[in-house]
Scaffold this active site. Structure first.
Site, PDB file in Angstrom:
ATOM      1  N   TYR A  41      -0.295  16.449 -36.773  1.00 49.48           N
ATOM      2  CA  TYR A  41      -0.558  15.563 -37.824  1.00 49.48           C
ATOM      3  C   TYR A  41      -0.409  14.017 -37.382  1.00 49.48           C
ATOM      4  CZ  TYR A  41      -0.090  12.789 -42.111  1.00 49.48           C
ATOM      5  OH  TYR A  41      -0.239  12.113 -42.938  1.00 49.48           O
TER       6      TYR A  41
ATOM      7  N   GLU B  56      -5.822   8.703 -41.510  1.00 51.69           N
ATOM      8  CA  GLU B  56      -4.979  10.073 -41.652  1.00 51.69           C
ATOM      9  C   GLU B  56      -5.775  11.092 -41.010  1.00 51.69           C
ATOM     10  OE1 GLU B  56      -4.350  12.648 -45.302  1.00 51.69           O
ATOM     11  OE2 GLU B  56      -2.053  12.457 -44.479  1.00 51.69           O
TER      12      GLU B  56
END
Ligand code: GDP
Ligand code: MN
Length: 392
Positions: free
Chosen positions: A112, A200
């Site tokens: 992530y 993101e």
């Protein structure tokens, strides 16, 4: 403002961040043709991905890995037109109108990586975790120590020790650490240059052949900076926005739909926020944020009132206006005109103060409309509570 994943990946490509090759289509045939091309040029698998402005698609059946053209067409057939409900869409879900057909990646690990603004620190923050993939929210809630945050002073830029920390957080060593070094720099530059509020990448993957690839991409842009990015502004997709918000946008109204049942009409963002607080203080919930702006005219008021009332959840109305540039008589005329057109019969509390307040009140009285006057904030809130009693 939000854009679709396939568009975000075009922006990433422009900045030379690694993304799988792929294209967007709106039809099953298109998906077949694109998949065929992928397989003809060496792909071992293709991924068919629903394009909606919300994450959580994987778990909702909006991402399918396919081993043949037929599988890809079947996946496209299944996903196109489907209403996907994910934790980010709200219960009503979002209808899929577009698909991204992408070369499938052989995944070794899912990581992530994101960049957002840390408003408290007044700096961009890079957030990294080796536990990427589909449940980062769960990781944040249960294992916050698995998430590393690096705040970057925009004047100093991303520094070597920070890059090392990010590589360590993601478990990247050797050649992968070099790729990480490049990627962090590129994404940080993108974040700044494109006036993003969010970049993101979830998941950022390490492939079986040792490549770092952005497998998913979400970009949010600061609306106030869109004038600098006409190409991004052109990507606005009204299908993805709440219909009433799109309608309000046409009239330059600041309208955001919320979950409660008290429709609020207010002038000025600060007053709108304190009005929402006021509604909640008496145990009710606002159905919307609506700032008609300081210089609204009668037509804008009419449209604002019509939009506010076209939300079927609205069971009562609170109008809280401080007449400055927007005069109270203009507001009153707008409300009367709209109410007559709409055959309004919901309970309504109006608190007016400021320029031409007496004329405004007189126009409302003479209109024969059924409404309650609040003398001040507190009085308006209490009267609202009283008129909403028994309404659910
Ligand atoms: P989201 O659920 O909306 O965040 O959609 P993502 O694009 O993140 O995809 C969800 C999941 O699908 C990823 O976490 C991967 O596990 C899987 N996935 C997506 N693309 C591929 C791919 O190319 N190969 C493989 N094996 N899995 C993929
Ligand atoms: Mn994702």
């Amino acid at each position: 403002m939000n854009i679709h994943e396939f568009q975000a990946k075009q922006v990433l490509t422009h900045f030379e961040a690694p993304v799988p090759r792929g294209s967007m289509t709106e039809t099953v045939e298109g998906a077949g043709i694109l998949a065929q091309k992928m397989f003809d040029t060496g792909a071992a698998a293709v991924v068919v991905k629903a394009q909606i402005h919300a994450g959580g698609r994987g778990k909702a059946g909006g991402v399918k890995l396919c081993k043949s053209v037929d599988e890809a067409k079947a996946a496209a057939q299944e996903i196109l037109g489907k209403v996907l409900v994910t934790p980010q869409t709200g219960p009503e879900g979002k209808k899929v109108r577009k698909l991204l057909i992408e070369e499938g990646s052989a995944i070794e690990r899912e990581l992530y990586l994101s960049i957002t603004l840390d408003r408290a620190a007044s700096m961009p923050a890079i957030i990294a975790s080796a536990s990427g993939g589909m449940s980062i929210e769960e990781v944040a809630a249960t294992n916050p120590e698995k998430i590393t945050t690096v705040r970057v002073d925009p004047l100093l830029g991303l520094r070597d020790f920070q890059i090392k920390r990010l590589n360590a957080a993601l478990g990247l060593t050797g050649d992968l650490a070099k790729q990480g070094y490049n990627l962090f720099g590129v994404l940080f530059q993108l974040f700044l240059e494109m006036d993003c509020t969010l970049v993101e990448i979830n998941p950022l993957v390490v492939t079986k052949d040792g490549k770092l690839v952005c497998l998913d991409a979400k970009l949010n842009f600061d609306d106030n900076a869109l004038y600098r990015h006409a190409d991004i502004a052109a990507l606005r997709d009204p299908d993805e926005e709440a219909p009433l918000e799109v309608e309000a946008h046409k009239y330059n109204l600041n309208y955001i739909k919320l979950d409660g049942n008290v429709g609020c009409m207010v002038n000025g963002a600060g007053l709108a926020m304190s009005t929402m607080d006021l509604v909640q203080t008496v145990g009710l919930m606002p159905a919307n944020f609506l700032d008609v702006g300081g210089g609204a005219n009668q037509e804008m008021i009419e449209n604002a009132f019509r939009i506010l009332l076209s939300d079927p959840k609205v069971k009562g109305v609170l109008i809280n206006i401080f007449g400055g540039i927007l005069r109270c008589d203009v507001l009153a005329q707008g409300i009367v005109a709209a109410s007559q057109k709409l055959d309004l019969h919901l309970p309504m509390v109006i608190r007016l103060e400021g320029t031409n307040v007496d004329q405004g009140k007189k126009i409302l009285h003479d209109s024969g409309l059924n409404f309650t006057v609040g003398e001040n904030f507190k009085d308006a809130a209490e009267k609202l509570k009283a008129v909403m009693k028994g309404v659910n």
